[in-house]
Motif scaffolding. Sequence first.
Motif, PDB file in Angstrom:
ATOM      1  N   PHE A   1      35.910  36.053  76.255  1.00 56.82           N
ATOM      2  CA  PHE A   1      36.438  35.859  77.610  1.00 56.82           C
ATOM      3  C   PHE A   1      36.779  34.386  77.822  1.00 56.82           C
ATOM      4  CE2 PHE A   1      35.638  34.852  82.151  1.00 56.82           C
ATOM      5  CZ  PHE A   1      36.710  35.544  82.685  1.00 56.82           C
ATOM      6  N   ARG A   2      35.861  33.490  77.464  1.00 57.93           N
ATOM      7  CA  ARG A   2      36.134  32.048  77.612  1.00 57.93           C
ATOM      8  C   ARG A   2      37.370  31.661  76.810  1.00 57.93           C
ATOM      9  NH1 ARG A   2      30.618  31.815  76.404  1.00 57.93           N
ATOM     10  NH2 ARG A   2      31.071  30.692  74.468  1.00 57.93           N
ATOM     11  N   ALA A   3      37.472  32.184  75.587  1.00 51.74           N
ATOM     12  CA  ALA A   3      38.630  31.872  74.735  1.00 51.74           C
ATOM     13  C   ALA A   3      39.925  32.368  75.369  1.00 51.74           C
ATOM     14  CB  ALA A   3      38.444  32.482  73.351  1.00 51.74           C
ATOM     15  N   SER A   4      39.888  33.526  76.012  1.00 53.48           N
ATOM     16  CA  SER A   4      41.108  34.051  76.638  1.00 53.48           C
ATOM     17  C   SER A   4      41.571  33.133  77.767  1.00 53.48           C
ATOM     18  CB  SER A   4      40.896  35.486  77.141  1.00 53.48           C
ATOM     19  OG  SER A   4      40.047  35.533  78.271  1.00 53.48           O
ATOM     20  N   LEU A   5      40.619  32.546  78.497  1.00 57.52           N
ATOM     21  CA  LEU A   5      40.988  31.607  79.559  1.00 57.52           C
ATOM     22  C   LEU A   5      41.548  30.312  78.971  1.00 57.52           C
ATOM     23  CD1 LEU A   5      37.958  32.039  81.998  1.00 57.52           C
ATOM     24  CD2 LEU A   5      40.199  33.157  82.100  1.00 57.52           C
ATOM     25  N   LEU A   6      40.963  29.873  77.871  1.00 56.91           N
ATOM     26  CA  LEU A   6      41.403  28.619  77.244  1.00 56.91           C
ATOM     27  C   LEU A   6      42.758  28.740  76.560  1.00 56.91           C
ATOM     28  CD1 LEU A   6      38.006  27.416  75.751  1.00 56.91           C
ATOM     29  CD2 LEU A   6      39.326  26.286  77.568  1.00 56.91           C
ATOM     30  N   THR A   7      43.143  29.953  76.183  1.00 59.69           N
ATOM     31  CA  THR A   7      44.399  30.131  75.454  1.00 59.69           C
ATOM     32  C   THR A   7      45.488  30.832  76.256  1.00 59.69           C
ATOM     33  OG1 THR A   7      43.601  32.188  74.463  1.00 59.69           O
ATOM     34  CG2 THR A   7      43.227  30.147  73.219  1.00 59.69           C
ATOM     35  N   ALA A   8      45.204  31.175  77.506  1.00 62.06           N
ATOM     36  CA  ALA A   8      46.232  31.815  78.334  1.00 62.06           C
ATOM     37  C   ALA A   8      47.461  30.911  78.370  1.00 62.06           C
ATOM     38  CB  ALA A   8      45.703  32.051  79.745  1.00 62.06           C
ATOM     39  N   PRO A   9      48.659  31.488  78.212  1.00 66.19           N
ATOM     40  CA  PRO A   9      49.862  30.660  78.111  1.00 66.19           C
ATOM     41  C   PRO A   9      50.262  29.932  79.389  1.00 66.19           C
ATOM     42  CG  PRO A   9      50.458  32.983  78.109  1.00 66.19           C
ATOM     43  CD  PRO A   9      48.959  32.915  78.038  1.00 66.19           C
ATOM     44  N   ASP A  10      49.848  30.437  80.547  1.00 66.38           N
ATOM     45  CA  ASP A  10      50.250  29.804  81.805  1.00 66.38           C
ATOM     46  C   ASP A  10      49.302  30.233  82.918  1.00 66.38           C
ATOM     47  OD1 ASP A  10      51.096  32.425  82.618  1.00 66.38           O
ATOM     48  OD2 ASP A  10      53.080  32.050  81.789  1.00 66.38           O
ATOM     49  N   ALA A  11      49.536  29.681  84.104  1.00 62.15           N
ATOM     50  CA  ALA A  11      48.667  29.945  85.251  1.00 62.15           C
ATOM     51  C   ALA A  11      48.665  31.422  85.635  1.00 62.15           C
ATOM     52  CB  ALA A  11      49.089  29.077  86.441  1.00 62.15           C
ATOM     53  N   ALA A  12      49.808  32.071  85.584  1.00 62.05           N
ATOM     54  CA  ALA A  12      49.877  33.489  85.960  1.00 62.05           C
ATOM     55  C   ALA A  12      49.042  34.329  85.005  1.00 62.05           C
ATOM     56  CB  ALA A  12      51.330  33.959  85.980  1.00 62.05           C
ATOM     57  N   ALA A  13      49.127  34.045  83.732  1.00 56.02           N
ATOM     58  CA  ALA A  13      48.346  34.802  82.747  1.00 56.02           C
ATOM     59  C   ALA A  13      46.856  34.565  82.949  1.00 56.02           C
ATOM     60  CB  ALA A  13      48.769  34.413  81.331  1.00 56.02           C
ATOM     61  N   LEU A  14      46.462  33.318  83.187  1.00 57.68           N
ATOM     62  CA  LEU A  14      45.059  33.011  83.393  1.00 57.68           C
ATOM     63  C   LEU A  14      44.531  33.707  84.644  1.00 57.68           C
ATOM     64  CD1 LEU A  14      43.390  29.640  82.640  1.00 57.68           C
ATOM     65  CD2 LEU A  14      42.626  31.045  84.522  1.00 57.68           C
ATOM     66  N   ALA A  15      45.270  33.642  85.739  1.00 61.66           N
ATOM     67  CA  ALA A  15      44.865  34.329  86.970  1.00 61.66           C
ATOM     68  C   ALA A  15      44.759  35.834  86.721  1.00 61.66           C
ATOM     69  CB  ALA A  15      45.850  34.037  88.101  1.00 61.66           C
ATOM     70  N   GLY A  16      45.685  36.384  85.965  1.00 56.96           N
ATOM     71  CA  GLY A  16      45.656  37.807  85.645  1.00 56.96           C
ATOM     72  C   GLY A  16      44.421  38.204  84.857  1.00 56.96           C
ATOM     73  N   ILE A  17      44.005  37.365  83.924  1.00 53.40           N
ATOM     74  CA  ILE A  17      42.798  37.636  83.146  1.00 53.40           C
ATOM     75  C   ILE A  17      41.583  37.679  84.073  1.00 53.40           C
ATOM     76  CG2 ILE A  17      41.216  36.669  81.419  1.00 53.40           C
ATOM     77  CD1 ILE A  17      43.798  35.530  80.022  1.00 53.40           C
ATOM     78  N   VAL A  18      41.488  36.711  84.962  1.00 55.74           N
ATOM     79  CA  VAL A  18      40.358  36.676  85.906  1.00 55.74           C
ATOM     80  C   VAL A  18      40.365  37.922  86.778  1.00 55.74           C
ATOM     81  CG1 VAL A  18      39.350  35.490  87.891  1.00 55.74           C
ATOM     82  CG2 VAL A  18      40.109  34.170  85.895  1.00 55.74           C
ATOM     83  N   LEU A  19      41.508  38.272  87.334  1.00 58.79           N
ATOM     84  CA  LEU A  19      41.585  39.443  88.211  1.00 58.79           C
ATOM     85  C   LEU A  19      41.223  40.719  87.473  1.00 58.79           C
ATOM     86  CD1 LEU A  19      44.777  38.593  90.289  1.00 58.79           C
ATOM     87  CD2 LEU A  19      42.381  38.493  91.029  1.00 58.79           C
ATOM     88  N   ARG A  20      41.671  40.845  86.244  1.00 58.72           N
ATOM     89  CA  ARG A  20      41.396  42.060  85.456  1.00 58.72           C
ATOM     90  C   ARG A  20      39.942  42.107  85.005  1.00 58.72           C
ATOM     91  NH1 ARG A  20      44.952  41.159  82.024  1.00 58.72           N
ATOM     92  NH2 ARG A  20      43.658  40.310  80.359  1.00 58.72           N
ATOM     93  N   GLU A  21      39.462  41.012  84.417  1.00 61.43           N
ATOM     94  CA  GLU A  21      38.143  41.007  83.795  1.00 61.43           C
ATOM     95  C   GLU A  21      36.995  40.810  84.779  1.00 61.43           C
ATOM     96  OE1 GLU A  21      37.516  41.627  80.548  1.00 61.43           O
ATOM     97  OE2 GLU A  21      39.648  42.029  80.278  1.00 61.43           O
ATOM     98  N   VAL A  22      37.214  40.041  85.828  1.00 57.19           N
ATOM     99  CA  VAL A  22      36.134  39.737  86.776  1.00 57.19           C
ATOM    100  C   VAL A  22      36.199  40.667  87.987  1.00 57.19           C
ATOM    101  CG1 VAL A  22      35.128  37.963  88.257  1.00 57.19           C
ATOM    102  CG2 VAL A  22      36.026  37.349  86.008  1.00 57.19           C
ATOM    103  N   CYS A  23      37.397  40.965  88.448  1.00 52.45           N
ATOM    104  CA  CYS A  23      37.557  41.758  89.668  1.00 52.45           C
ATOM    105  C   CYS A  23      37.898  43.220  89.389  1.00 52.45           C
ATOM    106  CB  CYS A  23      38.659  41.160  90.543  1.00 52.45           C
ATOM    107  SG  CYS A  23      38.351  39.452  91.000  1.00 52.45           S
ATOM    108  N   GLY A  24      38.219  43.525  88.149  1.00 57.25           N
ATOM    109  CA  GLY A  24      38.564  44.910  87.816  1.00 57.25           C
ATOM    110  C   GLY A  24      39.875  45.376  88.394  1.00 57.25           C
ATOM    111  N   ARG A  25      40.836  44.439  88.512  1.00 58.37           N
ATOM    112  CA  ARG A  25      42.140  44.814  89.099  1.00 58.37           C
ATOM    113  C   ARG A  25      43.211  44.901  88.044  1.00 58.37           C
ATOM    114  NH1 ARG A  25      42.111  41.827  94.864  1.00 58.37           N
ATOM    115  NH2 ARG A  25      40.183  42.741  95.487  1.00 58.37           N
TER     116      ARG A  25
END
Length: 155
Positions: free
Chosen positions: A131-155
């Motif tokens: 999970f930490r690696a996915s945040l560190l390697t996300a290509p842009d802000a939209a992708a990083l926000a999407g990872i958080v919403l999917r993985e942390v919020c279940g959206r």
Amino acid sequence: MTDDADLTAPELVDVDLRAADRADATRQLARRLADAGRVSDLERFLADVTAREEQMATGVPGGIGLPHARSSAVTVTSLAVGRVVSGEGVDWGAPDGPANLVLLIAAPADGEGEHLQVLAALARKLVHAPFRASLLTAPDAAALAGIVLREVCGR
């Protein structure tokens, strides 16, 4: 987790955070929250975060800074994320060294339950290196926000 708005959004993410220290990093991320209308009084919110940090540093193992506060200046529970520029970690008081990721949780003063829910959900995910690696390697802000919403919020 929050009914009024998603916990985070691309405009709350800085994938190239350059900060002199934790106060600078916190101010930059808090400014994003204020600009998005999620914090009504930047200085009040920063004072509340600083007061919380003075109780105990919020650096956690794995290169994470996890500042958080409940504040009367917060309009909706939110998460601003900063990915520190490679090699320029920010000392957040963690035993294993500087933070490469800073996750600033902002919750309304009366939002203790939601604040703790977000903190716990993040903590459960942040212990996992992928999970930490996915945040560190996300290509842009939209992708990083999407990872958080999917993985942390279940959206």
